[in-house]
Design a protein around this motif. Structure first.
Motif, short mmCIF file in Angstrom:
data_model
loop_
_atom_site.label_atom_id
_atom_site.label_comp_id
_atom_site.label_asym_id
_atom_site.label_seq_id
_atom_site.Cartn_x
_atom_site.Cartn_y
_atom_site.Cartn_z
N VAL A 167 0.83 -1.27 0.00
CA VAL A 167 0.09 0.10 0.08
C VAL A 167 0.72 1.22 0.04
O VAL A 167 1.73 1.33 0.90
CB VAL A 167 -0.85 -0.22 1.42
CG1 VAL A 167 -1.90 1.30 1.26
CG2 VAL A 167 -1.52 -1.34 1.27
N PHE A 168 0.75 1.95 -1.00
CA PHE A 168 1.69 3.28 -1.12
C PHE A 168 0.88 4.45 -0.18
O PHE A 168 -0.31 4.55 -0.01
CB PHE A 168 1.60 3.74 -2.56
CG PHE A 168 2.13 2.68 -3.39
CD1 PHE A 168 3.67 2.73 -3.36
CD2 PHE A 168 1.40 1.79 -4.08
CE1 PHE A 168 4.25 1.47 -4.20
CE2 PHE A 168 2.11 0.86 -4.90
CZ PHE A 168 3.51 0.49 -4.82
N SER A 169 1.92 5.34 0.49
CA SER A 169 1.50 6.44 1.27
C SER A 169 1.01 7.46 0.54
O SER A 169 0.37 8.45 0.99
CB SER A 169 2.68 6.80 2.23
OG SER A 169 3.78 7.03 1.42
N THR A 170 1.19 7.45 -0.80
CA THR A 170 0.89 8.63 -1.52
C THR A 170 -0.25 8.50 -3.01
O THR A 170 -0.12 7.26 -3.08
CB THR A 170 2.04 9.37 -2.24
OG1 THR A 170 2.72 8.46 -3.02
CG2 THR A 170 2.82 9.67 -1.29
N ASP A 171 -0.84 9.04 -3.21
CA ASP A 171 -1.83 8.84 -4.38
C ASP A 171 -1.07 8.89 -5.50
O ASP A 171 0.02 9.31 -5.80
CB ASP A 171 -3.03 10.01 -4.59
CG ASP A 171 -3.78 10.09 -3.12
OD1 ASP A 171 -4.61 9.00 -3.16
OD2 ASP A 171 -3.93 10.94 -2.53
N ALA A 172 -1.89 7.89 -6.72
CA ALA A 172 -1.13 7.81 -7.90
C ALA A 172 -1.26 9.14 -8.80
O ALA A 172 -1.16 8.83 -10.03
CB ALA A 172 -1.73 6.74 -8.58
N ILE A 173 -1.21 10.15 -8.34
CA ILE A 173 -1.20 11.58 -9.17
C ILE A 173 -0.15 12.16 -8.73
O ILE A 173 0.21 12.36 -7.55
CB ILE A 173 -2.73 12.13 -8.96
CG1 ILE A 173 -3.86 11.38 -9.48
CG2 ILE A 173 -2.57 13.59 -9.43
CD1 ILE A 173 -3.81 11.37 -10.79
N SER A 174 0.62 12.89 -9.79
CA SER A 174 1.76 13.89 -9.27
C SER A 174 1.35 15.38 -10.04
O SER A 174 0.60 15.45 -10.93
CB SER A 174 2.94 13.43 -9.95
OG SER A 174 3.37 12.12 -9.52
N PHE A 175 2.07 16.36 -9.28
CA PHE A 175 1.96 17.37 -9.89
C PHE A 175 3.42 18.02 -10.28
O PHE A 175 4.34 17.99 -9.36
CB PHE A 175 1.37 18.51 -8.81
CG PHE A 175 -0.04 18.35 -8.49
CD1 PHE A 175 -1.16 18.88 -9.37
CD2 PHE A 175 -0.48 17.35 -7.38
CE1 PHE A 175 -2.39 18.55 -8.78
CE2 PHE A 175 -1.79 16.92 -7.13
CZ PHE A 175 -2.75 17.51 -7.78
N LEU A 176 3.66 18.34 -11.46
CA LEU A 176 4.89 18.82 -11.78
C LEU A 176 4.90 20.26 -12.38
O LEU A 176 3.67 20.73 -12.74
CB LEU A 176 5.40 17.91 -13.10
CG LEU A 176 5.39 16.67 -13.00
CD1 LEU A 176 5.81 15.97 -14.14
CD2 LEU A 176 6.61 16.42 -11.74
N TYR A 177 5.83 21.16 -11.98
CA TYR A 177 5.85 22.43 -12.21
C TYR A 177 6.96 22.90 -12.75
O TYR A 177 7.97 22.49 -12.31
CB TYR A 177 5.74 23.24 -10.65
CG TYR A 177 4.43 22.91 -10.14
CD1 TYR A 177 3.09 23.56 -10.17
CD2 TYR A 177 4.62 21.98 -9.03
CE1 TYR A 177 1.82 23.37 -9.57
CE2 TYR A 177 3.48 21.79 -8.33
CZ TYR A 177 2.20 22.30 -8.64
OH TYR A 177 1.13 22.02 -8.06
N PRO A 178 6.95 23.79 -14.00
CA PRO A 178 8.11 24.25 -14.76
C PRO A 178 9.09 24.94 -13.64
O PRO A 178 8.71 25.73 -13.20
CB PRO A 178 7.76 25.00 -15.74
CG PRO A 178 6.34 24.67 -15.98
CD PRO A 178 5.90 24.27 -14.43
N GLY A 179 10.43 24.54 -13.63
CA GLY A 179 11.35 25.27 -12.81
C GLY A 179 11.02 24.85 -11.21
O GLY A 179 11.61 25.37 -10.47
N GLY A 180 10.23 24.15 -10.85
CA GLY A 180 9.98 23.78 -9.33
C GLY A 180 9.95 22.20 -9.23
O GLY A 180 10.62 21.79 -10.07
N THR A 181 9.66 21.91 -7.95
CA THR A 181 9.75 20.58 -7.50
C THR A 181 8.25 19.91 -7.46
O THR A 181 7.43 20.58 -7.49
CB THR A 181 10.39 20.42 -6.10
OG1 THR A 181 9.61 21.34 -5.13
CG2 THR A 181 11.76 20.93 -6.07
#
Length: 182
Positions: A167-181
């Motif tokens: 069981v993963f502790s984070t959801d299967a969705i990511s947020f990426l930002y140009p120049g960010g983390t």
């Protein structure tokens, strides 16, 4: 005369048709939980998480999902229905970690809705159970593979140990930002 009529009908159909875009399946995750023996077989709870854009214009999440399973590649395929266990229309909102509005579903910010589907299956002993589901409207924003179906799959070897999937502790969705983390 018939040829002209066919050409005319094809022309009308081409002018009146519109291109359809898959838009509501942003991601999925599947897991299984060993519940215990059932006679000489074993029971598992299958949970599927379905993610869709938090956009009121996107297609609605399905009320249920088919879950397929078989023992090995050549095994007979069985199917059960996983129902929305969070009640139809209810979901969890997955928001960007960046500051945003109080209602991210009604704004230009990106957010997702997470739906949970569950079912229980009974499996005999097999070293290569395959369990999978799919939704046929993959989101256009997913650019890491072909469009079409969004499919998730899990495998179980219950011939030696009876266990549950990680069981993963984070959801299967990511947020990426140009120049960010992330």
């Amino acid at each position: 005369m018939l040829r002209k009529l066919i050409i005319l009908l094809v022309g009308i159909l081409c002018l009146c048709s519109s291109r359809l875009h898959a838009s509501h399946a942003a991601g999925m995750d599947i897991k299984y939980e060993y519940l215990g023996p059932s006679g000489s077989n074993y029971q598992y709870r299958i949970t599927v998480y379905f993610y869709r854009p938090c956009d009121y214009n996107a297609l609605a999440a399905p009320g249920s999902l088919p879950v397929y399973y078989r023992c090995g590649v050549g095994g007979a395929i069985s199917m059960v229905t996983a129902n929305d266990s969070s009640m139809i229309g209810y979901y969890t909102i997955i928001e960007s970690p960046c500051p945003g509005p109080s209602n991210p579903c009604n704004s230009p910010y990106i957010a997702y809705q997470k739906y949970t589907y569950q079912t229980t299956i009974t499996l005999s002993t097999c070293s290569n159970w395959e369990i999978w589901t799919y939704e046929n409207a993959r989101n256009n924003g997913i650019t890491t593979g072909p469009g079409g179906n969004l499919c998730v799959k899990a495998t179980i070897n219950n011939s030696v140990y009876r266990s549950s999937s990680p069981v993963f502790s984070t959801d299967a969705i990511s947020f990426l930002y140009p120049g960010g983390t992330t």
